[in-house]
Enzyme design. Sequence first.
Site, PDB file in Angstrom:
ATOM      1  CE  LYS A   1      -4.166  -1.558  -0.218  1.00 31.54           C
ATOM      2  NZ  LYS A   1      -4.601  -2.611   0.658  1.00 31.54           N
TER       3      LYS A   1
ATOM      4  CE  LYS B   1      -5.773  -9.759  -2.814  1.00 28.58           C
ATOM      5  NZ  LYS B   1      -6.474  -9.546  -1.563  1.00 28.58           N
TER       6      LYS B   1
ATOM      7  CE  LYS C   1     -12.884  -4.571  -1.363  1.00 29.54           C
ATOM      8  NZ  LYS C   1     -13.785  -5.341  -0.565  1.00 29.54           N
TER       9      LYS C   1
HETATM   10  P1  ADP Z   1     -10.602  -6.025   2.596  1.00 29.05           P
HETATM   11  O1  ADP Z   1     -10.115  -4.792   1.994  1.00 29.05           O
HETATM   12  O2  ADP Z   1     -11.747  -5.932   3.503  1.00 29.05           O
HETATM   13  O3  ADP Z   1      -9.504  -6.935   3.095  1.00 29.05           O
HETATM   14  P2  ADP Z   1     -10.748  -7.795   0.542  1.00 29.05           P
HETATM   15  O4  ADP Z   1     -11.661  -7.842  -0.601  1.00 29.05           O
HETATM   16  O5  ADP Z   1      -9.291  -7.660   0.302  1.00 29.05           O
HETATM   17  O6  ADP Z   1     -11.265  -6.687   1.387  1.00 29.05           O
HETATM   18  O7  ADP Z   1     -10.946  -9.059   1.488  1.00 29.05           O
HETATM   19  C1  ADP Z   1     -12.102  -9.368   2.214  1.00 29.05           C
HETATM   20  C2  ADP Z   1     -12.090 -10.839   2.508  1.00 29.05           C
HETATM   21  O8  ADP Z   1     -12.121 -11.578   1.306  1.00 29.05           O
HETATM   22  C3  ADP Z   1     -10.843 -11.327   3.255  1.00 29.05           C
HETATM   23  O9  ADP Z   1     -11.201 -12.374   4.126  1.00 29.05           O
HETATM   24  C4  ADP Z   1      -9.956 -11.859   2.167  1.00 29.05           C
HETATM   25  O10 ADP Z   1      -9.091 -12.867   2.637  1.00 29.05           O
HETATM   26  C5  ADP Z   1     -10.979 -12.422   1.207  1.00 29.05           C
HETATM   27  N1  ADP Z   1     -10.468 -12.352  -0.170  1.00 29.05           N
HETATM   28  C6  ADP Z   1     -10.335 -11.235  -0.920  1.00 29.05           C
HETATM   29  N2  ADP Z   1      -9.854 -11.522  -2.140  1.00 29.05           N
HETATM   30  C7  ADP Z   1      -9.646 -12.864  -2.154  1.00 29.05           C
HETATM   31  C8  ADP Z   1      -9.176 -13.784  -3.148  1.00 29.05           C
HETATM   32  N3  ADP Z   1      -8.838 -13.383  -4.366  1.00 29.05           N
HETATM   33  N4  ADP Z   1      -9.103 -15.094  -2.811  1.00 29.05           N
HETATM   34  C9  ADP Z   1      -9.482 -15.515  -1.576  1.00 29.05           C
HETATM   35  N5  ADP Z   1      -9.946 -14.710  -0.610  1.00 29.05           N
HETATM   36  C10 ADP Z   1     -10.036 -13.402  -0.878  1.00 29.05           C
END
Ligand code: ADP
Length: 328
Positions: A111, A194, A197
């Site tokens: 970040k 991965k 968003k």
């Molecule tokens: P935040 O910004 O709240 O962390 P994320 O979208 O990064 O939002 O993640 C929210 C949840 O979704 C977390 O538990 C994260 O581990 C899971 N997550 C996000 N992207 C992935 C991915 N590509 N594969 C598996 N788990 C994911």
Amino acid sequence: MEIVVSGIRPTGNLHLGNYFGAIRNFLRLQEEYNCFFFIADWHSLTTHPKPGDITANVRKILAEYLACGIDPEKAAIYVQSDVKEVLELYLYLNMNAYLGELERVTSFKEKARTQPDNVNAGLLTYPTLMAADVIVHKAVKVPVGKDQEQNMEMLRKFARRFNTIYGVDYFPEPASYSFAGEATKVPGLDGSGKMGKSEGNAIYLADDPDTIRKKVMKAVTDSGPTVPDSPKPEAIENLFTLLKIVSSADTYNYFNDRYNTCAIRYGDLKKQLAEDIVAFTSPIREKILGVVSDTVYMDRVAATGAERARESAARTIREVREIIGFRG
Ligand code: ADP
């Protein structure tokens, strides 16, 4: 009953990565545990200092939680900023968290690289806020995706450190929980890394079928294997991983055989993958559309959830004050 806590930031709609990395685990756990699922609006300030219409974004995620099947009768669903007790624990944890260890966290470094003009203290202390969110309920399990492993290690370290410094056996060390014991990493459609968003490679639960088809058809591939049984390059492996997640074993095996015999047509694979994703997301999307306009219902869910979460957090803070030595 053992306690489970997890949250997601309201910085965009939920995507397949969130579903298979987190929500699917929430659904399973709410049947057996005392669950607290929250929407991490404070956390979103680390990257989105003025997060637009925060109420609308929170409601959007709340509608998606509910559409996915998180049940407010079973789990407490709440908004992070409704439970101010967390901030007090965040402060105590910060007093025993060190610059060096916080700076070494990979997601902080990433970040700091992507937003060099806004390397704020909230970003640095993301792991202590995350730890406070979880241990304020004395959780033993945290359903998160594989990408959260390092934050989970930090969280356990802070819980352990609190116990050591104050000579108590108070906070449990929460374990990461994953469906079938294996942490899922859902890949993106852009050939590497991965689904996320901020990555621009995501399929959202709320995407309509045509959007999904267009995104999948544009996914990165290559010119195809020329030698039987050759290893799959990352972009191709990613498509197969997605097939494994949303399609039947027969479908996966069919395309895997075609790949291994150099007879694969990526267009066919993508068409099938798109249809299987559409079949999976369509019922959820319809439910989202049904819930999202019912703001009265959503506000009631959030208010009830906040009340439960505050009660649990206030108890912890009372005990923590006593342990640290503050007067009641
Ligand atoms: P935040 O910004 O709240 O962390 P994320 O979208 O990064 O939002 O993640 C929210 C949840 O979704 C977390 O538990 C994260 O581990 C899971 N997550 C996000 N992207 C992935 C991915 N590509 N594969 C598996 N788990 C994911």
